[in-house]
Scaffold this motif. Structure first.
Motif, PDB file in Angstrom:
ATOM      1  N   GLN A   1      -1.047   7.301  -3.674  1.00 12.37           N
ATOM      2  CA  GLN A   1      -2.399   7.338  -3.131  1.00 12.37           C
ATOM      3  C   GLN A   1      -3.429   7.860  -4.138  1.00 12.37           C
ATOM      4  O   GLN A   1      -4.585   7.418  -4.127  1.00 12.37           O
ATOM      5  CB  GLN A   1      -2.417   8.203  -1.865  1.00 12.37           C
ATOM      6  CG  GLN A   1      -1.747   7.534  -0.682  1.00 12.37           C
ATOM      7  CD  GLN A   1      -2.313   6.148  -0.392  1.00 12.37           C
ATOM      8  OE1 GLN A   1      -3.487   6.007  -0.051  1.00 12.37           O
ATOM      9  NE2 GLN A   1      -1.486   5.117  -0.540  1.00 12.37           N
ATOM     10  N   GLU A   2      -3.029   8.770  -5.040  1.00  8.85           N
ATOM     11  CA  GLU A   2      -3.995   9.280  -6.004  1.00  8.85           C
ATOM     12  C   GLU A   2      -4.408   8.188  -6.998  1.00  8.85           C
ATOM     13  O   GLU A   2      -5.549   8.165  -7.481  1.00  8.85           O
ATOM     14  CB  GLU A   2      -3.453  10.496  -6.753  1.00  8.85           C
ATOM     15  CG  GLU A   2      -2.218  10.253  -7.624  1.00  8.85           C
ATOM     16  CD  GLU A   2      -0.915  10.479  -6.871  1.00  8.85           C
ATOM     17  OE1 GLU A   2       0.083  10.819  -7.539  1.00  8.85           O
ATOM     18  OE2 GLU A   2      -0.903  10.326  -5.624  1.00  8.85           O
TER      19      GLU A   2
ATOM     20  N   LYS B   1       0.831  -1.209   0.000  1.00  6.90           N
ATOM     21  CA  LYS B   1       0.000   0.000   0.000  1.00  6.90           C
ATOM     22  C   LYS B   1       0.865   1.258   0.000  1.00  6.90           C
ATOM     23  O   LYS B   1       0.526   2.257  -0.643  1.00  6.90           O
ATOM     24  CB  LYS B   1      -0.932  -0.001   1.212  1.00  6.90           C
ATOM     25  CG  LYS B   1      -1.963   1.123   1.180  1.00  6.90           C
ATOM     26  CD  LYS B   1      -2.946   1.010   2.329  1.00  6.90           C
ATOM     27  CE  LYS B   1      -3.972   2.141   2.275  1.00  6.90           C
ATOM     28  NZ  LYS B   1      -4.936   2.063   3.395  1.00  6.90           N
TER      29      LYS B   1
ATOM     30  N   ARG C   1      -6.714   5.776  -5.066  1.00  8.15           N
ATOM     31  CA  ARG C   1      -8.017   6.423  -4.871  1.00  8.15           C
ATOM     32  C   ARG C   1      -8.836   6.386  -6.163  1.00  8.15           C
ATOM     33  O   ARG C   1     -10.039   6.108  -6.149  1.00  8.15           O
ATOM     34  CB  ARG C   1      -7.818   7.871  -4.419  1.00  8.15           C
ATOM     35  CG  ARG C   1      -9.106   8.539  -3.926  1.00  8.15           C
ATOM     36  CD  ARG C   1      -8.858   9.979  -3.492  1.00  8.15           C
ATOM     37  NE  ARG C   1      -7.714  10.087  -2.603  1.00  8.15           N
ATOM     38  CZ  ARG C   1      -6.567  10.716  -2.907  1.00  8.15           C
ATOM     39  NH1 ARG C   1      -6.422  11.301  -4.096  1.00  8.15           N
ATOM     40  NH2 ARG C   1      -5.582  10.774  -2.039  1.00  8.15           N
ATOM     41  N   ASP C   2      -8.165   6.650  -7.284  1.00  8.39           N
ATOM     42  CA  ASP C   2      -8.844   6.598  -8.585  1.00  8.39           C
ATOM     43  C   ASP C   2      -9.417   5.199  -8.836  1.00  8.39           C
ATOM     44  O   ASP C   2     -10.574   5.046  -9.248  1.00  8.39           O
ATOM     45  CB  ASP C   2      -7.860   6.961  -9.700  1.00  8.39           C
ATOM     46  CG  ASP C   2      -8.449   6.774 -11.090  1.00  8.39           C
ATOM     47  OD1 ASP C   2      -9.228   7.636 -11.521  1.00  8.39           O
ATOM     48  OD2 ASP C   2      -8.138   5.740 -11.728  1.00  8.39           O
TER      49      ASP C   2
ATOM     50  N   LEU D   1     -10.131   2.810  -6.590  1.00 13.57           N
ATOM     51  CA  LEU D   1     -11.180   2.458  -5.638  1.00 13.57           C
ATOM     52  C   LEU D   1     -12.479   3.229  -5.912  1.00 13.57           C
ATOM     53  O   LEU D   1     -13.580   2.672  -5.772  1.00 13.57           O
ATOM     54  CB  LEU D   1     -10.700   2.728  -4.210  1.00 13.57           C
ATOM     55  CG  LEU D   1      -9.534   1.861  -3.726  1.00 13.57           C
ATOM     56  CD1 LEU D   1      -9.053   2.313  -2.357  1.00 13.57           C
ATOM     57  CD2 LEU D   1      -9.932   0.390  -3.701  1.00 13.57           C
ATOM     58  N   ASP D   2     -12.366   4.490  -6.317  1.00 17.03           N
ATOM     59  CA  ASP D   2     -13.565   5.275  -6.640  1.00 17.03           C
ATOM     60  C   ASP D   2     -14.310   4.658  -7.821  1.00 17.03           C
ATOM     61  O   ASP D   2     -15.548   4.599  -7.828  1.00 17.03           O
ATOM     62  CB  ASP D   2     -13.186   6.718  -6.961  1.00 17.03           C
ATOM     63  CG  ASP D   2     -12.796   7.521  -5.719  1.00 17.03           C
ATOM     64  OD1 ASP D   2     -13.049   7.029  -4.598  1.00 17.03           O
ATOM     65  OD2 ASP D   2     -12.226   8.614  -5.881  1.00 17.03           O
TER      66      ASP D   2
END
Length: 518
Positions: free
Chosen positions: A169-170, A164, A173-174, A176-177
């Motif tokens: 992180q971006e 992880k 996040r992309d 997972l969104d």
């Protein structure tokens, strides 16, 4: 019987194959959107234009087979890379209600993928950051699920934290969104089934595994299916590019009042229990799902069957087809757990004793046929009796496509009384033999040698080499057709007239064939 069909994308396996099947069916018309509406790979289809086309054409259709991914995201690839909001997706989902308003008698058979998480570093069919972090994201998903079930080791718990940290992180996040949006669509489709706006739904798990986000999504989907009490109208199992063909077979069988009884025979003892690569359950369980999805039932014996599905299964585990040509491949270790000769002999025996058709699903390897098995098939003149064959991509891509063709052959008794349909069926069979064996298996291995002469050539993005590659591949296939088949099939000369690369990559071709009298 008129069937409206919106495919998953424009590739032949999705766009053309169900149309080939419809040409074998008497009194059946299948209509699909113009190909120019369908987009190409990362370029999404013209979603609004396709919906307009559906509204204009569904009025006199008995059935509709609809790819939800094509109608919401634009195609299979865009289901993995889109930036659509829940509000945008909801707008398109509301259109399903309009279909029943236009034609209250149409039966809608839809499919909506559980989006895959590819376990490699390549952005060819995934977000741009997959070329650097694809495997790490896959591993993150795998470990998250395994640990969440309480099955992770201490080492795996430590690995999850480390993985992880390595993923920006971006990007995470992309990813997972997007999965939240995709899961919303999966869940909303279940509600459409409950409301009667979708009559039957398949939720295929694209390139999945025992652990991962696809498994987590399936858990939520399965729970919702139970809550809505729609277990008889929704199926969830591995697959993707074969589903259009399977659902065509389903509506054909429903229209004809035909429930094909399929007898399964394996080439290996462990075959039914092996979990194939890119899938999440034993082979036999997925095959049962495919047969039920196509409107059939598994037969308990050869005597009571309408069709034999001869499955050339892995001995102990699934390998990539290209591996069988490597110097390190140990044929004896591979063949000790499988008996291809017995399967071939039994298929011939079944044909002679019962006078019924048989189909061969060649799933010993992924992404191509078993060369040794196919050479044995030629030696034993298996192709003279065979009604359908497949040996491409994942195990369930193969199973579903060969089953769809085989079921039609079983209904029409091998097209013995219709020479025109018989010829069309033989061309479809030959097409699979050429694409899955001579190209995806043998051809791919031989084409790897081109790298020495063309160091800049990228087999997954041919670009300026596309025309040259098409000529090389066509010449190679003509050579292999002569070498392996003697240039003939079913007593007629094979003519390969056209060849192209739908997605500008070597291993996937489209072609045109003729069978000429000698």
């Amino acid at each position: 019987m008129k069937v409206l069909y919106v495919p998953l994308d424009e590739r032949p396996c999705n766009y053309r194959y169900p149309q080939f099947l419809s040409e074998l069916a008497e009194g059946v018309e299948l209509i699909a959107p113009p190909r120019e509406y369908m987009g190409r790979m990362k370029k999404p289809s013209n979603i609004d234009e396709i919906w307009r086309w559906i509204f204009e054409n569904i009025r006199d259709c008995s059935y509709a087979i609809l790819s939800v991914d094509a109608l919401i995201y634009g195609n299979i690839v865009n289901s993995r890379i889109h930036y659509k909001t829940i509000e945008e997706c909801s707008k398109y989902l509301e259109y399903f209600g309009k279909l029943k308003q236009i034609n209250r008698n149409v039966e809608i058979h839809a499919f909506n993928l559980v989006a895959r998480v590819a376990a490699y570093d390549s952005d060819a069919e995934d977000p741009f950051y997959w070329k650097d972090y694809g495997y790490k994201i896959w591993r993150y998903c795998y470990l998250t699920d395994k640990i969440g079930r309480g099955e992770g080791t201490k080492e795996e718990i430590g690995e999850l934290d480390a993985v992880k940290e390595e993923i920006p992180q971006e990007y995470l996040r992309d990813f997972l969104d997007r999965r939240k949006v995709n899961l919303f669509v999966n869940q909303k489709c279940l509600e459409l089934v409950k409301e009667g706006l979708i009559d039957f739904l398949v939720i295929p798990k694209d390139d999945c595994a025992e652990y991962g986000f696809a498994a987590m999504d399936q858990h939520l989907i399965s729970r919702r299916i139970k809550e809505l009490r729609i277990m008889d109208r929704v199926m969830v199992y591995p697959g993707a590019d074969e589903v259009g063909s399977v659902l065509f077979a389903r509506v054909f069988n429903k229209h004809k009042g035909y429930v094909p009884r399929v007898y399964i025979r394996y080439s290996s003892t462990l075959g039914p229990t092996i979990i194939p690569k890119y899938e999440d359950r034993p082979l036999n369980e997925s095959i049962k799902h495919q047969i039920i999805s196509a409107g059939g039932i598994v037969a308990g014996s050869a005597e009571e069957s309408d069709l034999l599905l001869a499955v050339h299964s892995p001995g102990t585990r699934t390998l990539e087809a290209i591996e069988q040509y490597s110097e390190s491949f140990r044929f004896s270790s591979y063949s000790n757990y499988s008996n291809a000769e017995e399967l071939i002999k039994y298929a011939i025996y079944y044909s002679e004793k019962y006078g019924k058709p048989f189909a061969v699903a060649d799933v010993a390897f992924c992404n191509g046929a078993d060369d040794h098995f196919m050479m044995m098939a030629v030696k034993n003149k298996l192709f003279d009796r065979l009604c359908a064959y497949a040996g491409w991509n994942t195990s369930q891509n193969t199973i579903g496509s060969v089953l769809a063709h085989g079921v039609l052959c079983s209904y029409y008794k091998g097209f013995a009384d219709d020479p025109e349909k018989y010829d069309a069926s033989m061309r479809l069979l030959l097409r699979a033999i050429i694409t899955d064996w001579l190209m995806q298996s043998k051809g791919t291995f031989r084409l790897t040698k081109l790298k020495d002469n063309y160091p800049d050539l990228n087999p997954y993005s041919l670009g300026e080499y596309s025309a040259l590659a098409a000529k090389k591949v066509k010449d190679l296939l003509i050579e292999l057709i002569q070498e392996e088949l003697g240039g003939k099939f079913n007593g007629r000369r094979i003519e390969l007239t056209e060849l192209s690369f739908p997605w500008d990559r070597f291993f996937e071709i489209d072609l045109e064939l003729k069978l000429e009298k000698c």
